[in-house]
Write a protein that holds these residues in place. Structure first.
Motif: not given
Length: 483
Positions: A225-230
């Motif tokens: 999802n969007e948050r994991t790499p961030f």
């Protein structure tokens, strides 16, 4: 020449006339173009070149449809010699139901995973935006273009990182190590350098140790999802940056900020003013209330969400600057022209730093400062040079803004700035609101209705905002004056 040989072949071998004539008709247009190039341009060369292009397209159509899209100087460029700039035309070849688009090497391109905004033309009266290398119909001033060019030139040679040669050599030596021995190597080096260089090296030690953990840990289960790499790749870098330089109070996770709430109270909008929540906000440690940095994660896919977050960063940065001017309205407007709010946007694997400031009394500016790919694998490790270039530049800009804000506070309190030179006179007066006395509603509450904004009467407007706030709070905000 080949043309003469084909003519001779047609005369000598009548049985091969059909195939030879077909081949001759195919190459003749190119031979004509080559002859004109060697002879130089003539008065009607543009028309002949265009005709020749059409003939070539007609010959190729027997094998598939060909469309040649020309820019204004395509025909002229066909007659230029080989050492001059090539044609900027593109070719579309249609085979069956498929199309193939071919562009010359000089075609401008957009870098992926960078801040982007499609509405630059619509916003150009209020803000000049230069966050990519693409030429837009939304022209920017020479001042903004120069700032962008200087930023990109400095980024190209890593000017900030190069100013700390001991740290640069340490980083390059670290990248030469084997992954398995990297942590031990990082923390066993005895180095001598300036205080600034040793600080940068400490930042590198912390960041690269975390990078080792990312390279050796099990990969997240897809889809990501969007948050994991961030969370895994960006937040640690900013955390270590802040641990070393101690310039910001950073809060993460859909955080609101004071400037947004303030603008929602003081500026009229149709309906309720939308509250903006940022993925991260950095507040200055010097006064603990001034937003220096806004952070947004746009996810792994570079799509319309990228443009939305770019616009969100610009909007929130402008609100921070407006809030600062309102709190220090007697400071010099010339000093505020140097005031900047920084924004970080993470798209895909790329982190970009943008700077929003005041261009003049009527417009803002937003310019790309640095952009870097944050490595996720050991093979990408050399990109850390660009990342540390971005971090060192960001620290330098935050230091400049801390000093500038001290100057603004001093000017605001000194009473020495001429009235016509203050931010209040140059900017805020054009946005002040006049209100009429509060009126009682059926529920017993008092509401203040905006009557005038910057001299424009709103009494007959379709949407007149009503704000459930105390009159004293509104009048003390600096944007307001009694009607």
């Amino acid at each position: 020449m080949m043309e003469d040989d084909l003519v001779e072949l047609i005369a000598m071998r009548p049985k091969q006339n059909a195939s030879a004539k077909k081949m001759l008709s195919t190459i003749t247009p190119w031979i004509l173009i080559a002859r004109r190039e060697s002879q130089g341009p003539t008065s009607d060369s543009s028309d002949h070149s265009a005709v020749n292009i059409n003939k070539v397209a007609q010959n190729w159509t027997s094998n598939g449809d060909v469309n040649i899209f020309q820019t204004a100087d395509t025909a002229e460029s066909l007659n230029k010699r080989s050492n001059e700039e090539p044609s900027s035309s593109s070719i579309t070849v249609k085979k069956a139901r498929k199309s193939y688009h071919l562009f010359p090497p000089a075609t401008p391109s957009v870098a992926l995973n960078c801040p982007r905004l499609k509405e630059k033309d619509a916003l150009k009266l209020l803000i000049e935006i230069k966050v990519d290398g693409v030429l837009s119909s939304a022209d920017v001033s020479d001042e903004v273009q120069k700032e962008y060019n200087n930023n990109m030139d400095d980024e190209g040679v890593n000017v900030c990182l190069a100013s700390a040669p001991v740290a640069l050599n340490f980083l390059q030596a670290a990248m030469e190590q084997e992954l398995s021995s990297l942590p031990r190597w990082l923390w066993t080096q005895c180095l001598q350098g300036t205080k600034e260089e040793l600080t940068i090296i400490h930042l590198m030690q912390l960041t690269l140790t975390d990078f080792y953990a990312n390279c050796t840990r099990p990969e997240p289960v897809p889809p990501v999802n969007e948050r994991t790499p961030f969370v895994e790749h960006v937040i640690p870098v900013i955390k270590y940056f802040n641990s070393v330089y101690e310039k910001l109070h950073i809060q993460w996770g859909e955080k609101g900020f004071d400037a947004n709430r303030f603008i929602g109270i003081c500026l009229p909008t149709e309906g309720e003013f939308p509250r903006k929540l940022m993925d991260g906000i950095g507040i200055s440690t010097t006064d603990k209330k001034t937003e220096r940095l806004v952070i947004e994660s746009s996810g792994e896919i570079d799509d319309d969400h990228t443009a939305e977050d770019t616009l969100k960063i610009i909007e929130c940065s402008i609100q921070c600057l407006q809030f600062d001017m309102t709190n220090h309205k007697k400071a010099s407007f010339a000093t505020f022209l140097r005031r900047k709010v920084l924004g970080l946007q993470y798209v895909g694997n790329r982190l970009s730093l943008v700077s929003t400031g005041i261009l003049d009394a009527n417009r803002w500016s937003c310019v790309l400062v640095r952009s870097a790919v944050i490595p996720r694998t050991w093979r990408e490790r050399w990109n850390w040079q660009k990342v540390f270039e971005l971090l060192i530049k960001m620290n330098s800009m935050i230091q400049e803004q801390d000093s500038l804000c001290d100057e603004i506070i001093e000017e605001n309190a000194s009473g020495k700035i001429p009235k016509e030179c203050t931010a209040d006179h140059r900017v805020l007066r054009s946005t002040k609101l006049s209100v009429r006395p509060p009126c009682k509603h059926d529920d017993g509450s008092e509401r203040i209705r905006i009557r005038e904004v910057g001299g424009h009467n709103l009494e007959t407007a379709k949407h007149i905002p009503e704000l459930p706030q105390s009159r004293e709070r509104l009048l003390s905000s600096g944007f307001w004056q009694t009607a």
